[in-house]
Scaffold this motif. Sequence first.
Motif, PDB file in Angstrom:
ATOM      1  N   ASP A  88      55.314  12.880 -47.289  1.00 47.02           N
ATOM      2  CA  ASP A  88      55.935  11.572 -47.060  1.00 47.02           C
ATOM      3  C   ASP A  88      54.899  10.459 -47.147  1.00 47.02           C
ATOM      4  OD1 ASP A  88      58.485  12.568 -46.653  1.00 47.02           O
ATOM      5  OD2 ASP A  88      58.458  12.349 -44.468  1.00 47.02           O
ATOM      6  N   HIS A  90      54.625   7.514 -50.074  1.00 47.84           N
ATOM      7  CA  HIS A  90      54.727   6.109 -49.680  1.00 47.84           C
ATOM      8  C   HIS A  90      53.503   5.334 -50.163  1.00 47.84           C
ATOM      9  CE1 HIS A  90      54.058   2.730 -46.785  1.00 47.84           C
ATOM     10  NE2 HIS A  90      55.307   2.494 -47.131  1.00 47.84           N
ATOM     11  N   ARG A 106      53.835   4.725 -53.760  1.00 44.07           N
ATOM     12  CA  ARG A 106      55.031   3.939 -54.119  1.00 44.07           C
ATOM     13  C   ARG A 106      55.929   4.715 -55.087  1.00 44.07           C
ATOM     14  NH1 ARG A 106      50.807   0.783 -55.105  1.00 44.07           N
ATOM     15  NH2 ARG A 106      51.340   0.417 -57.280  1.00 44.07           N
ATOM     16  N   VAL A 135      55.127   6.079 -42.476  1.00 43.59           N
ATOM     17  CA  VAL A 135      56.581   6.258 -42.601  1.00 43.59           C
ATOM     18  C   VAL A 135      57.084   7.538 -41.940  1.00 43.59           C
ATOM     19  CG1 VAL A 135      56.907   4.844 -44.670  1.00 43.59           C
ATOM     20  CG2 VAL A 135      56.314   7.272 -44.922  1.00 43.59           C
ATOM     21  N   CYS A 191      58.409  -0.911 -42.066  1.00 44.25           N
ATOM     22  CA  CYS A 191      57.337  -0.425 -42.929  1.00 44.25           C
ATOM     23  C   CYS A 191      56.114  -1.316 -42.717  1.00 44.25           C
ATOM     24  CB  CYS A 191      57.784  -0.470 -44.393  1.00 44.25           C
ATOM     25  SG  CYS A 191      56.450  -0.208 -45.589  1.00 44.25           S
ATOM     26  N   VAL A 245      62.129   1.638 -42.321  1.00 46.76           N
ATOM     27  CA  VAL A 245      61.871   3.003 -42.779  1.00 46.76           C
ATOM     28  C   VAL A 245      63.159   3.800 -42.653  1.00 46.76           C
ATOM     29  CG1 VAL A 245      60.581   5.127 -42.337  1.00 46.76           C
ATOM     30  CG2 VAL A 245      59.436   2.901 -42.171  1.00 46.76           C
ATOM     31  N   TYR A 255      61.067   7.440 -45.853  1.00 51.74           N
ATOM     32  CA  TYR A 255      60.579   6.666 -46.989  1.00 51.74           C
ATOM     33  C   TYR A 255      60.911   5.196 -46.773  1.00 51.74           C
ATOM     34  CZ  TYR A 255      65.397   6.083 -48.499  1.00 51.74           C
ATOM     35  OH  TYR A 255      66.727   5.731 -48.534  1.00 51.74           O
ATOM     36  N   CYS A 256      60.308   4.347 -47.576  1.00 50.06           N
ATOM     37  CA  CYS A 256      60.618   2.924 -47.573  1.00 50.06           C
ATOM     38  C   CYS A 256      61.282   2.576 -48.897  1.00 50.06           C
ATOM     39  CB  CYS A 256      59.348   2.095 -47.388  1.00 50.06           C
ATOM     40  SG  CYS A 256      59.610   0.321 -47.638  1.00 50.06           S
ATOM     41  N   CYS A 269      59.315  -0.159 -50.975  1.00 51.26           N
ATOM     42  CA  CYS A 269      58.054   0.315 -51.553  1.00 51.26           C
ATOM     43  C   CYS A 269      58.245   1.422 -52.590  1.00 51.26           C
ATOM     44  CB  CYS A 269      57.130   0.829 -50.451  1.00 51.26           C
ATOM     45  SG  CYS A 269      56.480  -0.425 -49.336  1.00 51.26           S
ATOM     46  N   GLN A 270      59.298   2.243 -52.417  1.00 51.13           N
ATOM     47  CA  GLN A 270      59.350   3.477 -53.197  1.00 51.13           C
ATOM     48  C   GLN A 270      60.530   3.610 -54.152  1.00 51.13           C
ATOM     49  OE1 GLN A 270      58.326   5.680 -49.216  1.00 51.13           O
ATOM     50  NE2 GLN A 270      58.105   7.184 -50.856  1.00 51.13           N
TER      51      GLN A 270
END
Length: 291
Positions: A185, A189, A192, A243, A251, A258, A270-271, A274-275
Amino acid sequence: MPELPEVHGLCTYLDTQLNGAVLTSVRINSIAALKTADPPYTALEGRTIRGVRRFGKFICVDTDELFFVFHLAKAGWVRYTEHPSTATLRMGKSNIAARLLLHRGIDDTHIGLDLTEAGTKKSLAIYVVRDPLDVHGIATLGPEPLSPDFDVEAFAGIVRSSSQQIKGLLRSQAVIAGIGNAYSDEILHAARISPFAIAKSLDEGTVGRLYGAMQEVLVGAVAAAAGKPSSELKDTKRSNFRVHARTGQPCPVCGDTVREVSFADTSLQYCATCQTNGKILADRRTSRFLK
């Protein structure tokens, strides 16, 4: 579950405390945890510990040509004490799977090591072997991600040849040793990248970014764990997460919430900003996940 950084920290700490000590008593309190019968675990008694090292998430205690190997699984841990209990353990009546009593001659100290496992689902595994490679899980490990030989090209070759989702690939011990749910994870993160991106679909730049994130996250976590006693390692691990296990919190990079995807016996965090370009991953095992 203890992963590479915590297991590395445990090995370093135990090597410092146990090296040169003599095993005076070995007690197995969970027969289900003991995976080997030959040599018998009692053959460890009277032997001197020559070192403690790590293979992936396995901890290996070298005891004069025999090896005491254990894997802490999801809920296992190590409790070290310089005031060990000599009370008789009642088979299967506590969270202690094994107890080792030792005498450290350098300072004439009696020390103890308990392998514990919380919860009702017992997965902790113990092996007594003549060679660490006799443990199937060690023999089939992939490369160590922090090994000098594991460069970006070696990593890219693994990624390019896999149709797995990248989250699963990072967690596969036969592919890369030591990374589990938490650090996959964190790595994804930092890079990205969506946890459900297909490995071989990642372009060269993205693979390079992922490799760099893996090195940064693991090296940082190993450094944070260095010198910590076993009693402090869990808190050290949790305090550095961005995260993982932070569902519902902001985040630290972008401030978005998150989020979590749950499975039968685990979950990932995850975010979305960002991802996944802001897209929310469906939180159902039977859903069609974002690729």
